[in-house]
Design a protein around this motif. Structure first.
Motif, PDB file in Angstrom:
ATOM      1  N   MET A  99      35.943  34.027  34.424  1.00  0.00           N
ATOM      2  CA  MET A  99      34.597  34.542  34.198  1.00  0.00           C
ATOM      3  C   MET A  99      34.182  35.548  35.256  1.00  0.00           C
ATOM      4  N   TRP A 100      34.561  35.287  36.489  1.00  0.00           N
ATOM      5  CA  TRP A 100      34.015  36.081  37.575  1.00  0.00           C
ATOM      6  C   TRP A 100      35.079  36.872  38.302  1.00  0.00           C
ATOM      7  N   PHE A 101      36.058  37.354  37.555  1.00  0.00           N
ATOM      8  CA  PHE A 101      37.090  38.159  38.192  1.00  0.00           C
ATOM      9  C   PHE A 101      36.535  39.358  38.949  1.00  0.00           C
ATOM     10  N   LEU A 141      34.114  39.604  40.752  1.00  0.00           N
ATOM     11  CA  LEU A 141      33.606  39.194  42.059  1.00  0.00           C
ATOM     12  C   LEU A 141      34.715  38.747  42.991  1.00  0.00           C
TER      13      LEU A 141
END
Lengths: 776, 190
Positions: B76-78, B80
């Motif tokens: 989901m937060w690649f 970041l």
């Protein structure tokens, strides 16, 4: 007096003159007294005029400036009008003073210094002339008979001159006295009457001016009265707000102290996540910015002294956190603008609203932003032992903060945690993660920045599915609360057990091990929730699953009505507020020991095997689930041979070894040959083989989730993958391959799955071909 | 990597920490491993890690900073992850040795991470794989994990990348120190 009766020099004449002089002296005394009074009056008038003018000036400084917010707030424009009136009145008073000076004082002075003085001078000259005349007469009458004629003539001439001078001075004296006598009849009356007329004019002008102002004055008084009443109401309301604020602070303090206890039980770990509904409530109003929380916190300085600085922190509902360091000047702090006037609907004050709308200039405030997207929050500070500390940690910087009381600390931590979640979720939505999902599929290839149209559509569908997953799963009966503690809105699940749970209970489930419970998030593990999984959950749900796992609890609930309470107390279901350890104990007993499952002790395992075989053949999902849960032994790998007498299925003869080998070849199976259907020979088949033949994806998913052996071989050496290929079910074949099925296994005829597939013709499914070749 | 001295004043008050990132799928034992290093005790009340967690650990003569990536949101937060992976000394992938059905997903995940951090992480940052929960009967061995994850391909992509698979048990601490010793020894080459 009627005037002099006779102008001859006589004692009566002298008496009259003395009388007039006495009157003149009396008048002089009175004039002097009047003079003093008039001077005093003039001084008073001057001072009064100056006083009014000073008053007007002070009023102007107080609040009559234009475009000044402070001025407007205290009623400057109204005061400005009054200032003009006061200045007008002051000028009237000054005019009155000047009138007194010119009309009365000057004439009075002139009377005293000219007329009265003239009388005095005349008297002095008259006395001198009398003296000269007497001397001349005495010389003349004292002459002897034998005096020479010229001397007599000379003395006679002197006598005549003296007499003439005497007469002249006598007449002058009389004239000056008569002048005074005439003037005193009109001089004072005229002056004083003129002053009274000036007074009249003065008061009339003032009256006219104030008369014009009277309606305005009344209006302002009315408005002031109304404002006073309104102000009282607002003060009462504000006092009530203060009371409510203090009450709420105490309640929050109590709640926070109660809430803080569970999170400290686990020791030093991340504070638990905010319940989702709170986060959602914050997300709803993302259109306009609102302050979620603000207040003072102590921030530890980054300098070497490491002292604590008091900063004002603001957290808004967009998930932005920033703090202020107030460096404004003093005048900026004192500036504010009046809002009361704007509320008044009177037209007279309408022009004040324009000024009210202007913004006041503010002092400079240092504003620092903390990026919460890459941050996390921790409830401790490692190198201090203070009670009220918490840290916001990001790769770039760590902020060590301290609240001013325990309740405030917990409130900040909760809201910042929610904000971090919001930031991460919104960040996810703003980015395009499809390339990462795509990269997963082509992990060996280089990263590609371009998205094809299909990939974008796939991304959108995936997002929609993600949004629907929560709704779909929670609509299933019993899934609106946690299966273990009834906490509302669970957002975690166990894939194989088919239940939804809260984040706390999901921690316990993970400790059970993946062989018992496979924990996934409804919102975070977006890849997991394929349609088949969702359908499987639709067939189960917390309601049904708990009717199996907690069947004994339901029986005890029935027994409790009969008075049996001893056993009930020992196995009561935990609530969401219970301690973590209590939930852990309950969940371990429920799933590890199956303490609440009603066992079918009357029936043997062989009967259970037969029943699950029937359930699989009839595709009864719930029965399969219940039978797996209730069984003492593992019945997931039940075989056809376990439930069937095989002696009559295939002919067993004492044959040569070569004959025995040929019998396992599926091509040599007479049963398969006769019916031309691969599925007809069930010898050695497992439940998974039957599921593959049935074509029911939910059934397949259920068996796989409960750990069915994906590479089990039947009598002819065929795996479930073989059966899928033989029956042309490519979809199932791909599912099995992704779950770990090995296509390299050879069947009884010595052929692998790929070879069997090619034997049936060209493989038209490219994905299937790649999967088969890759695993080779 | 041992103690490194930064600026004179900064070094006087605190020493630089080597940053190590723990990642892997959900439920593999990342939090338990980190807690074991931090406190020496067994973490028994674990909940899924949402987002990330950070712990500073003093290990022998090194100061380490463990950054744990929550496994439940691995994709989901690649975007970041660039921030979190900057200036790291090593990567630690935690695998559940009993989760055979997840090993394929773990391989894909590992490759995505390696590709994503190109440019942010030094090329020679070592990769340690903990085969956690190895004490459970039927668990995969280190060599089996190595084969299934195709770790030899890491060096094909980058000849400087070193990797190692260490069987471990977060509850007993078995294998944890051996793995970390290997990681620190290889990180010192940086």
């Amino acid at each position: 007096m009627a005037g002099f009766i006779n102008l001859e020099d006589s004692p009566m004449f002298q008496k009259q003159v003395f009388s007039l002089e006495g009157t003149s002296d009396e008048l002089k005394d009175r004039c002097q007294k009047l003079y003093k009074g008039v001077k005093k009056f003039m001084g008073a008038l001057g001072e009064a005029s100056t006083g009014v003018s000073a008053f007007a000036d002070s009023l102007e400084e107080f609040g009559a400036g234009h475009d000044d917010p402070v001025s407007v707030s205290i009623g400057g424009p109204v005061i400005s009008k009054f200032i003009n009136t006061l200045r007008e009145l002051s000028s009237y008073k000054e005019f009155l003073r000047s009138q007194v000076e010119h009309v009365l004082l000057e004439r009075l002075t002139n009377f005293m210094t000219v007329d009265l003085q003239e009388a005095k001078e005349s008297r002095r000259r008259f006395d001198k002339a009398v003296h000269s005349y007497d001397q001349a007469r005495e010389k003349f009458v004292s002459l002897k008979k034998n005096t020479r004629g010229d001397i007599v003539a000379e003395l006679e001439e002197d006598l005549e001159n003296s007499k003439s001078a005497f007469e002249k001075s006598r007449f002058n004296l009389v004239n000056s006295l008569m002048t005074i006598e005439a003037k005193k009849k009109y001089e004072f009356l005229e002056s004083i009457s003129a002053i009274m007329d000036s007074h009249f004019k003065y008061f009339k002008l003032g009256y006219d001016l104030l008369s014009q102002l009277e309606p305005y004055i009344h209006q302002v008084l009315t408005y002031a009265q109304q404002s006073k009443e309104q102000s009282k109401i607002e003060q009462d309301r504000f006092a009530q707000r203060i009371q409510e604020f203090r009450t709420q602070s105490e309640l929050d303090s109590q709640q926070a102290s109660a809430k803080a206890d569970p999170s400290d039980v686990g020791g030093n770990h991340v504070y638990r996540a905010i319940p989702r509904k709170n986060v959602e409530a914050n997300s709803v109003s993302t259109a306009d910015k609102e302050v979620t929380k603000q207040g003072y916190l102590l921030k530890r300085s980054a300098s070497l002294r490491a002292d604590w600085k008091r900063r004002f922190f603001v957290l808004d509902n967009h998930g932005s956190l920033y703090y202020y360091r107030n460096t404004g000047n003093k005048s900026a702090k004192s500036q504010h603008y009046y809002s009361g006037l704007g509320e008044h609907s009177s037209g007279v004050f309408g022009r004040f609203r324009t000024r009210h709308n202007r913004s006041a200039s503010q002092g400079s405030l240092d504003c620092n932003m903390i990026d919460l997207r890459t941050s996390l929050i921790k409830l401790d500070a490692e190198d201090t032992d203070l009670r009220l500390c918490f840290r916001i940690i990001s790769p770039q910087k760590t902020y060590t903060l301290q609240a001013e009381n325990g309740a405030d600390r917990m409130d900040w931590v909760n809201k910042i945690t929610a904000a971090i979640t919001i930031r991460l979720n919104s960040h996810f939505l703003q980015q395009s993660p499809a390339r990462y999902l795509d990269k997963k599929n082509t992990s060996s290839g280089p990263a590609t920045e371009n998205l094809t149209l299909n990939q974008k559509e796939d991304y959108n569908q995936r997002l929609n599915v993600g949004d629907d997953v929560l709704t779909i799963l929670r609509e299933i009966p019993g899934n609106n609360t946690c299966a273990e503690c009834n906490a509302p809105d669970p957002d975690w699940a166990s894939l194989n057990l088919g239940v939804l749970m809260c984040i706390e209970c999901s921690g316990v489930h993970r400790n059970l091990g993946v062989h018992i419970s496979k924990v996934r998030s409804l919102t975070l593990d977006v890849k997991v929730w394929e349609p088949t999984i969702l359908d499987l959950f639709r067939n189960l749900g917390n309601g049904y699953c708990n009717s199996v796992w907690e069947e004994l609890l339901h029986h005890l609930d029935d027994d409790s009505e009969k008075g049996s309470t001893d056993t009930l107390a020992s196995v009561s279901k935990p609530s969401s507020e219970d301690w973590f350890t209590l939930k852990e104990k309950y969940i371990n007993g429920k799933y590890l020991e199956k303490a609440l499952v009603v066992k079918d002790e009357r029936e043997a395992n062989s009967t259970a095997s037969s029943r699950i075989w029937e359930a699989v053949q009839s595709r009864n999902i719930r029965d399969i689930y219940r039978l797996i849960v209730k069984a003492d032994a593992n019945i997931i790998n039940t075989k056809f041979d376990d439930i069937t007498d095989l002696d009559v299925y295939h002919h067993h003869h004492v044959d040569a070894p070569d004959e025995v080998k040929k019998r396992h070849d599926p091509n040599a199976c007479q049963r398969i040959k006769n019916s031309n259907e691969a599925r007809n020979c069930l010898q050695g088949c497992s439940l998974l083989h039957v599921a593959c033949q049935s074509g029911d994806p939910i059934l397949l998913e259920l068996l796989l989730q409960f750990g069915a052996d994906i590479n089990m071989r039947d009598y002819h050496g065929r795996t479930p993958l073989h059966h899928c290929i033989a029956s042309g079910n490519n979809a199932f074949a791909k599912v099995l391959l992704r779950r770990g099925a090995r296509p390299s296994i050879e069947d009884g005829g010595g052929l692998s799955v790929l070879e069997r597939a090619m034997e049936m013709g060209a493989i038209t499914d490219e994905e299937l071909f790649l999967l088969l070749a890759e695993c080779q | 990597m041992g103690t490194t001295l930064g600026k004179p004043f900064a070094g006087f008050f605190h020493q630089e920490e080597a940053r190590i990132v723990l990642f892997g799928l959900g439920g593999t034992g990342k939090s338990s491993i980190m807690h074991k290093f931090k406190t020496g005790e067994t973490l028994t009340t674990t909940m899924p890690t949402v987002g990330l967690n950070v712990e500073s650990v003093k290990y022998k003569d090194s100061n380490l900073c463990f950054w744990e990536m929550g496994g439940q949101q691995c994709y989901m937060w690649f975007p970041l992850w660039k921030h979190w992976f900057q200036e790291i000394a090593g990567l630690v992938l935690v695998v559940d040795s009993t989760g055979r059905d997840q090993i394929e997903e773990t391989k894909d995940f590992l490759n995505v991470v390696i590709d994503e951090i190109q440019g942010s992480v030094p090329d020679n940052a070592p990769v340690l794989v903990y085969g956690n929960k190895h004490e459970v009967p039927g668990a995969m061995s280190a060599s089996e994990i190595s084969n299934k994850l195709d770790l030899t391909s890491l060096r094909k992509k980058n000849w400087q990348r070193n990797w190692h698979v260490q069987s471990s048990c977060a509850f007993s601490g078995d294998g944890l120190h051996e793995g970390l010793d290997w990681l620190l020894k290889n990180a010192e080459r940086m």
